[in-house]
Every structure is written in structure tokens, then in C-alpha cells.
Design a protein around this motif. Structure first.
Motif, PDB file in Angstrom:
ATOM      1  N   SER A  50       0.636  -1.160  -0.161  1.00 29.26           N
ATOM      2  CA  SER A  50      -0.014  -0.052  -0.078  1.00 29.26           C
ATOM      3  C   SER A  50       0.969   1.395   0.153  1.00 29.26           C
ATOM      4  O   SER A  50       0.628   2.274  -0.745  1.00 29.26           O
ATOM      5  CB  SER A  50      -0.825   0.238   1.266  1.00 29.26           C
ATOM      6  N   TRP A  51       1.877   1.221   0.955  1.00 31.34           N
ATOM      7  CA  TRP A  51       2.943   2.682   0.924  1.00 31.34           C
ATOM      8  C   TRP A  51       3.556   2.818  -0.340  1.00 31.34           C
ATOM      9  O   TRP A  51       3.729   3.936  -0.746  1.00 31.34           O
ATOM     10  CB  TRP A  51       3.590   2.472   2.246  1.00 31.34           C
ATOM     11  N   ILE A  52       3.922   1.487  -0.913  1.00 31.07           N
ATOM     12  CA  ILE A  52       4.957   1.777  -2.228  1.00 31.07           C
ATOM     13  C   ILE A  52       3.892   2.341  -3.194  1.00 31.07           C
ATOM     14  O   ILE A  52       4.276   3.436  -3.946  1.00 31.07           O
ATOM     15  CB  ILE A  52       5.249   0.304  -2.868  1.00 31.07           C
ATOM     16  N   PHE A  53       2.648   1.851  -3.261  1.00 39.04           N
ATOM     17  CA  PHE A  53       1.769   2.442  -4.563  1.00 39.04           C
ATOM     18  C   PHE A  53       1.210   3.900  -3.995  1.00 39.04           C
ATOM     19  O   PHE A  53       1.144   4.749  -4.847  1.00 39.04           O
ATOM     20  CB  PHE A  53       0.688   1.426  -5.016  1.00 39.04           C
ATOM     21  N   TYR A  54       1.258   4.076  -2.700  1.00 38.81           N
ATOM     22  CA  TYR A  54       0.514   5.350  -2.239  1.00 38.81           C
ATOM     23  C   TYR A  54       1.705   6.536  -2.622  1.00 38.81           C
ATOM     24  O   TYR A  54       1.545   7.631  -3.073  1.00 38.81           O
ATOM     25  CB  TYR A  54       0.224   5.447  -0.765  1.00 38.81           C
ATOM     26  N   TYR A  55       3.065   6.263  -2.395  1.00 40.60           N
ATOM     27  CA  TYR A  55       3.920   7.212  -2.749  1.00 40.60           C
ATOM     28  C   TYR A  55       4.105   7.312  -4.112  1.00 40.60           C
ATOM     29  O   TYR A  55       4.333   8.726  -4.392  1.00 40.60           O
ATOM     30  CB  TYR A  55       5.268   6.778  -2.037  1.00 40.60           C
ATOM     31  N   LYS A  56       3.952   6.387  -4.990  1.00 38.11           N
ATOM     32  CA  LYS A  56       4.169   6.431  -6.410  1.00 38.11           C
ATOM     33  C   LYS A  56       3.187   7.533  -6.835  1.00 38.11           C
ATOM     34  O   LYS A  56       3.128   8.341  -7.789  1.00 38.11           O
ATOM     35  CB  LYS A  56       4.249   5.121  -6.981  1.00 38.11           C
ATOM     36  N   ALA A  57       1.691   7.158  -6.417  1.00 40.97           N
ATOM     37  CA  ALA A  57       0.700   7.829  -6.617  1.00 40.97           C
ATOM     38  C   ALA A  57       0.716   9.369  -6.244  1.00 40.97           C
ATOM     39  O   ALA A  57       0.524  10.436  -7.060  1.00 40.97           O
ATOM     40  CB  ALA A  57      -0.752   7.354  -6.153  1.00 40.97           C
ATOM     41  N   LEU A  58       1.275   9.618  -5.048  1.00 41.37           N
ATOM     42  CA  LEU A  58       1.343  10.757  -4.454  1.00 41.37           C
ATOM     43  C   LEU A  58       2.414  12.000  -5.244  1.00 41.37           C
ATOM     44  O   LEU A  58       2.176  12.967  -5.353  1.00 41.37           O
ATOM     45  CB  LEU A  58       1.981  10.858  -3.050  1.00 41.37           C
ATOM     46  N   LYS A  59       3.461  11.012  -5.667  1.00 39.91           N
ATOM     47  CA  LYS A  59       4.437  11.899  -6.424  1.00 39.91           C
ATOM     48  C   LYS A  59       4.000  12.502  -7.680  1.00 39.91           C
ATOM     49  O   LYS A  59       4.364  13.533  -8.091  1.00 39.91           O
ATOM     50  CB  LYS A  59       5.803  10.962  -6.632  1.00 39.91           C
ATOM     51  N   LEU A  60       3.055  11.757  -8.179  1.00 34.22           N
ATOM     52  CA  LEU A  60       2.552  12.103  -9.506  1.00 34.22           C
ATOM     53  C   LEU A  60       1.142  12.746  -9.496  1.00 34.22           C
ATOM     54  O   LEU A  60       0.904  13.655 -10.382  1.00 34.22           O
ATOM     55  CB  LEU A  60       2.230  10.942 -10.446  1.00 34.22           C
ATOM     56  N   GLY A  61       0.384  12.686  -8.484  1.00 35.79           N
ATOM     57  CA  GLY A  61      -1.079  13.378  -8.405  1.00 35.79           C
ATOM     58  C   GLY A  61      -1.144  14.288  -7.422  1.00 35.79           C
ATOM     59  O   GLY A  61      -0.290  14.537  -6.551  1.00 35.79           O
ATOM     60  N   ASP A  62      -2.403  14.844  -7.498  1.00 35.73           N
ATOM     61  CA  ASP A  62      -2.936  15.701  -6.276  1.00 35.73           C
ATOM     62  C   ASP A  62      -3.173  15.111  -5.066  1.00 35.73           C
ATOM     63  O   ASP A  62      -3.516  13.857  -5.160  1.00 35.73           O
ATOM     64  CB  ASP A  62      -4.096  16.601  -6.627  1.00 35.73           C
ATOM     65  N   VAL A  63      -2.626  15.643  -3.921  1.00 34.24           N
ATOM     66  CA  VAL A  63      -2.762  15.023  -2.620  1.00 34.24           C
ATOM     67  C   VAL A  63      -4.218  14.589  -2.383  1.00 34.24           C
ATOM     68  O   VAL A  63      -4.641  13.629  -1.959  1.00 34.24           O
ATOM     69  CB  VAL A  63      -2.046  15.934  -1.367  1.00 34.24           C
ATOM     70  N   ALA A  64      -5.204  15.790  -2.700  1.00 31.46           N
ATOM     71  CA  ALA A  64      -6.703  15.488  -2.317  1.00 31.46           C
ATOM     72  C   ALA A  64      -7.213  14.238  -3.216  1.00 31.46           C
ATOM     73  O   ALA A  64      -7.746  13.450  -2.419  1.00 31.46           O
ATOM     74  CB  ALA A  64      -7.428  16.772  -2.667  1.00 31.46           C
ATOM     75  N   THR A  65      -6.828  14.066  -4.265  1.00 33.15           N
ATOM     76  CA  THR A  65      -7.402  13.187  -5.060  1.00 33.15           C
ATOM     77  C   THR A  65      -6.534  11.746  -4.611  1.00 33.15           C
ATOM     78  O   THR A  65      -7.523  10.547  -4.268  1.00 33.15           O
ATOM     79  CB  THR A  65      -7.215  13.112  -6.479  1.00 33.15           C
ATOM     80  N   VAL A  66      -5.347  11.514  -4.550  1.00 31.20           N
ATOM     81  CA  VAL A  66      -4.800  10.412  -4.140  1.00 31.20           C
ATOM     82  C   VAL A  66      -5.207   9.933  -2.779  1.00 31.20           C
ATOM     83  O   VAL A  66      -5.475   8.938  -2.440  1.00 31.20           O
ATOM     84  CB  VAL A  66      -3.173  10.673  -4.010  1.00 31.20           C
ATOM     85  N   ALA A  67      -5.143  10.913  -1.790  1.00 31.45           N
ATOM     86  CA  ALA A  67      -5.465  10.637  -0.237  1.00 31.45           C
ATOM     87  C   ALA A  67      -7.196  10.021  -0.378  1.00 31.45           C
ATOM     88  O   ALA A  67      -7.430   9.020   0.365  1.00 31.45           O
ATOM     89  CB  ALA A  67      -5.575  11.770   0.611  1.00 31.45           C
ATOM     90  N   LEU A  68      -8.162  10.597  -0.927  1.00 32.50           N
ATOM     91  CA  LEU A  68      -9.368  10.058  -1.241  1.00 32.50           C
ATOM     92  C   LEU A  68      -9.661   8.755  -1.839  1.00 32.50           C
ATOM     93  O   LEU A  68     -10.243   7.907  -1.062  1.00 32.50           O
ATOM     94  CB  LEU A  68     -10.317  11.155  -2.042  1.00 32.50           C
ATOM     95  N   ILE A  69      -8.608   8.409  -2.790  1.00 32.65           N
ATOM     96  CA  ILE A  69      -8.729   7.092  -3.352  1.00 32.65           C
ATOM     97  C   ILE A  69      -8.189   6.349  -2.673  1.00 32.65           C
ATOM     98  O   ILE A  69      -9.017   5.093  -1.924  1.00 32.65           O
ATOM     99  CB  ILE A  69      -7.815   7.192  -4.822  1.00 32.65           C
ATOM    100  N   ASP A  70      -7.119   6.490  -1.732  1.00 32.27           N
ATOM    101  CA  ASP A  70      -6.650   5.607  -0.791  1.00 32.27           C
ATOM    102  C   ASP A  70      -7.676   5.179   0.591  1.00 32.27           C
ATOM    103  O   ASP A  70      -7.549   4.124   0.846  1.00 32.27           O
ATOM    104  CB  ASP A  70      -5.332   6.363  -0.073  1.00 32.27           C
ATOM    105  N   LYS A  71      -8.389   6.326   0.616  1.00 33.60           N
ATOM    106  CA  LYS A  71      -9.271   6.118   1.741  1.00 33.60           C
ATOM    107  C   LYS A  71     -10.478   5.076   1.262  1.00 33.60           C
ATOM    108  O   LYS A  71     -11.365   4.848   2.030  1.00 33.60           O
ATOM    109  CB  LYS A  71      -9.967   7.341   2.508  1.00 33.60           C
TER     110      LYS A  71
END
Length: 141
Positions: A80-101
Motif C-alpha cells: 500500500s505504501w509503495i503504491f501510495y507514494y508512487k501516486a502521491l509523487k504524480l498526483g494531487d494530494v486530495a485525489t490520491v488521499a481520497l482514493i486511498d481512503k
């Protein structure tokens, strides 16, 4: 308010800060390096926490089943953390965080399937609202 609810809200609060602070820490470095540094800090903090609050006698309560399930949980957390950080590097925090939730919906389904937890109408509506929010956030204008 029950103690576990307060803990859950504190978890939510700190997780929200985590996403924004992590994005700030990604400036100029790869998500992989950022995750590694963050995980080293988390390890140190958790070990310090354990040293101060867990009585030595508690360790004797561990069995193979505990270790197996906690090890698998660590594996899924790592992924989860590996893919979260890959997404966070490329995307907006608000969108990435919501998808993660959206993981809450996965947790609801797995709790029902594996733990035989009851899914009430309240939980179904909450899960549907999460899915609806996800669809709104990821839809391109």
C-alpha cells in the motif's frame, strides 16, 4: 464518546497531515527514496513507542498465528505504501488521499467475508457514499 472512536478520529487527523507533509517531503526526490526514509523514521518511532508502553510479559502472549497474520498485514501495508507514494509523487494530494481512503470499502467487504462482521444499512450507506465520492473525484471534467 467511546475511547476507540476518539482513537479512530485521531488516526484520521494524523493520516490527513501525513499525506500533505509527505507530498512536501517528495520535492526533488523519488517516491521510492521518500518512502524508504519515512519508513525508517516510522520504525524508530514505533520501536520507541513499544519500548515505553508494552510490558515485557506481553511478548510471551505472541503465537505463530499472531505472527503470521501480523506479517501478512505488514506485507500489505508495504505494498500500500509503495503504491501510495508512487501516486502521491504524480498526483494531487486530495485525489490520491481520497482514493486511498476507498480502502474502507475493501475493509468492509473483507470484514464481512472473512470475519463475519455484520454489514448494517448504516455501513452500506457510508460505503456507497465513499464509492460515490471516489467516482466524483476521479472523473475528468
Amino acid at each position: 464518546m467511546e475511547k476507540w472512536v476518539a482513537y479512530a478520529f485521531l488516526s484520521m487527523l494524523f493520516a490527513g497531515f501525513t499525506s500533505v507533509i509527505a507530498k512536501m517531503g517528495l520535492a526533488g526526490i523519488s517516491g521510492d527514496l521518500a518512502l524508504t526514509i519515512r519508513t525508517l523514521f516510522v520504525s524508530l518511532f514505533v520501536l520507541g513507542f513499544a519500548a515505553t508502553v508494552i510490558p515485557a510479559s506481553d511478548y510471551s502472549l505472541l503465537n505463530r498465528t499472531n505472527i503470521l497474520w501480523l506479517g501478512l498485514s505488514a506485507l500489505t501495508t508495504t505494498l500500500s505504501w509503495i503504491f501510495y507514494y508512487k501516486a502521491l509523487k504524480l498526483g494531487d494530494v486530495a485525489t490520491v488521499a481520497l482514493i486511498d481512503k476507498g480502502s474502507a470499502v475493501v475493509a468492509i467487504l473483507l470484514a464481512w467475508l472473512l470475519l463475519k462482521e455484520v454489514i448494517t444499512l448504516r455501513i452500506l450507506i457510508g460505503g456507497a457514499l465513499i464509492v460515490g465520492g471516489l467516482l466524483v473525484m476521479v472523473k475528468k471534467p
